[in-house]
Design an enzyme around this catalytic site. Structure first.
Site, short mmCIF file in Angstrom:
data_model
loop_
_atom_site.label_atom_id
_atom_site.label_comp_id
_atom_site.label_asym_id
_atom_site.label_seq_id
_atom_site.Cartn_x
_atom_site.Cartn_y
_atom_site.Cartn_z
N ALA A 265 1.02 -1.21 0.13
CA ALA A 265 -0.02 0.23 -0.05
C ALA A 265 0.65 1.41 -0.07
O ALA A 265 0.20 2.60 -0.36
CB ALA A 265 -1.15 -0.15 0.89
N PRO A 267 3.41 4.40 -1.05
CA PRO A 267 2.88 5.21 -0.13
C PRO A 267 1.84 6.14 0.39
O PRO A 267 1.33 6.58 1.41
CB PRO A 267 3.84 6.04 -0.53
CG PRO A 267 3.70 6.49 -1.94
CD PRO A 267 3.84 4.79 -2.34
N ASP A 285 1.39 -3.38 3.71
CA ASP A 285 3.40 -3.51 3.39
C ASP A 285 4.23 -3.67 4.15
O ASP A 285 4.37 -3.97 5.63
CB ASP A 285 3.15 -1.74 3.45
CG ASP A 285 4.49 -1.39 2.11
OD1 ASP A 285 4.08 -1.40 0.54
OD2 ASP A 285 6.14 -1.65 2.05
N ASP A 311 4.24 -9.57 4.86
CA ASP A 311 4.38 -9.90 3.81
C ASP A 311 3.02 -10.10 3.22
O ASP A 311 3.00 -11.00 3.13
CB ASP A 311 5.38 -10.63 3.78
CG ASP A 311 5.97 -11.28 2.78
OD1 ASP A 311 5.32 -10.52 1.34
OD2 ASP A 311 6.75 -12.58 2.53
N ASP A 327 -1.50 -3.50 -5.82
CA ASP A 327 -0.78 -2.54 -7.53
C ASP A 327 1.07 -3.33 -7.12
O ASP A 327 1.44 -3.24 -5.20
CB ASP A 327 -1.31 -1.28 -6.58
CG ASP A 327 -0.34 -0.78 -7.52
OD1 ASP A 327 -0.16 -1.31 -8.63
OD2 ASP A 327 0.37 0.81 -7.62
N CYS A 380 2.31 -0.55 -12.75
CA CYS A 380 3.14 0.29 -14.01
C CYS A 380 4.10 -0.06 -14.90
O CYS A 380 4.72 0.63 -14.74
CB CYS A 380 2.85 1.44 -12.48
SG CYS A 380 4.33 1.58 -11.65
#
Length: 453
Positions: A265, A267, A285, A311, A327, A380
């Site tokens: 997650a 920043p 995270d 994790d 993500d 991304c």
């Protein structure tokens, strides 16, 4: 020497001395990226906290960043130009000679720095470095030729192609064809605008900051000055988030009152979107340091989430979730226009390792879902292995989930963001707003999945 000549030379020396710390910082940053393979964002943060950038005024910090970014974006062109003038090639064991020449040429050709200042500063930097010191005359001679002939040589080159390393170019041509690969590479050469996700009233904030409202409601600005000095920052009215990066959380639909896990997650941009939409968010995270950044960002925005240091590939909470957003860590090749160091830090081997991690994260994300729950997976990345192929492999090994196609209404009517069979795929050359400096977006992939009831 005449009085006029002496005055001019004294002024040149003062100008060079004033600009030296910024150039020295730029050379150190470039050396860390090129020689030590360190991510630019990481070394910038460290440099601003305790390193070469720490004592620099804001103007010099901005100059150092501009030199570094331009040197990396245009590295292919600059290498071709330097090779023309280095008859024996780049000397070995020459300390910081290469970043000195690289940054000097970037200033002369692309930043339009006056030659007397750029060349004198580069020579001073060479004299300062113990191993590069014996090449100070070479620096002077090469950069003088760059000042005279470099721009013409650059104009003769296919800039998008020569500034894209072969390993990336070959992948993009194989996946998307040469024309689209060229569009991607051309977009990566342009400094990107700044996108803000606003908590409300995007028209107001666009008016306040001379920006534009994008189809997804983001406010786009041309970058200038410190982000913290922009209206609404201290009040927590917005956060920086590329338009493409805001899409995965949006694809989750109405999350008000739902229990949602945001994996990997930090920043926290997507966590902020989900919390603003009324979800009860658990942000996971593996990095406690990055979670502290997430917490600070949410505190500024006045938003709440439960942070868990774990994790995400093995995390097993007692209660399952209505929705999960993953993500995933990836090669980030869709963000090269923002991170011009990526082509020189990543390799096909990195993509292979990352795809294995993504598969583990996806498998665990499916286990976290309630029956009928929604999973949005995004990266991304422009690489097939980290997007379409990753989802195909998941569906082949897990019959408990299926694709929930992304529809035109989910992407604000932007048909070119959709890809069969209902995936999201954006490219850096998309979102054309009329001029290159206003246009573009990060390259993203996203898929929406449902767990069978």
């Amino acid at each position: 020497m005449s009085f006029d000549e002496e005055t001019r030379d004294s002024a040149t020396a003062r100008e060079a001395q004033v600009g030296l710390p910024a150039r020295r910082a730029a050379v150190e940053l470039l050396s860390a990226v090129i020689d030590k393979k360190q991510p630019l964002d990481d070394i910038l943060s460290r440099s601003l906290a305790t390193g070469w950038m720490f004592d620099l005024p804001q103007r010099d910090r901005a100059l150092a960043r501009a030199i570094v970014a331009t040197s990396l974006r245009r590295r292919g062109e600059i290498d071709r130009i330097l090779d023309t003038f280095l008859e024996r090639g780049m000397p070995d064991k020459a300390g910081k000679l290469y970043p000195i020449l690289l940054s000097g040429a970037a200033q002369l050709i692309f930043l339009k720095t006056p030659p007397h200042a750029a060349i004198d500063l580069a020579v001073r930097l060479a004299q300062w470095d113990p191993r590069a010191r014996r090449y100070d005359k070479l620096v002077n001679a090469v950069l003088r030729r760059v000042a005279k002939e470099g721009e013409a040589i650059a104009a003769s080159l296919d800039a998008p192609r020569v500034n894209t390393p072969d390993w990336l170019w070959d992948r993009w041509v194989a996946r998307y064809g040469e024309d689209r690969a060229h569009l991607i590479a051309a977009a990566n050469l342009i400094e990107p605008p700044l996108d803000l996700t606003v908590k409300g009233d995007p028209d107001h904030w666009a008016d306040q900051m001379s920006g534009r409202v994008l189809p997804n409601g983001s406010v786009r600005l041309l970058p200038k000055g410190r982000i913290e000095a922009l209206p609404g920052f201290e009040q927590g009215e917005w956060w920086v988030q590329d338009a493409a990066a805001s899409l995965p959380a949006h694809l989750m639909g109405d999350v008000a009152g739902k229990r949602v896990a945001d994996l990997c997650a930090a920043p926290g941009g997507k966590t902020a979107q989900l919390a603003l939409a009324g979800a009860s968010v658990v942000s996971v995270d593996i990095s406690k340091t990055r979670l502290k950044t997430l917490g600070a960002n949410l505190a500024r925005l006045g938003l709440d989430a439960t942070a868990v240091a774990a994790d995400a590939a093995t995390w097993a909470p007692e209660e399952r979730f209505d929705a999960v957003l993953l993500d995933a860590p990836c090669s980030s090749t869709g963000t090269i226009r923002r991170h011009p160091d990526i082509p020189y830090l990543k390799s096909p081997k990195d993509i292979e390792a990352l795809t294995a991690l993504q598969a583990r994260l996806l498998d665990n994300a499916c286990l976290l879902l309630k029956p009928g729950g929604t999973l949005v997976y995004s990266t991304c990345s422009l690489e097939l292995e980290e997007g379409e192929a990753q989802i195909a492999a998941l569906l082949a090994r897990n019959s408990g989930v299926q694709v929930d196609p992304i529809l035109l209404g989910d992407v604000y009517g932007q048909e070119d963001w959709l890809q069969a069979p209902g995936f999201l795929r954006t490219f850096p050359y998309q979102l054309d707003l009329g001029t290159p400096e206003w246009s573009g977006m990060d390259g993203f992939f996203a898929a929406r999945l449902k767990r069978n009831k």
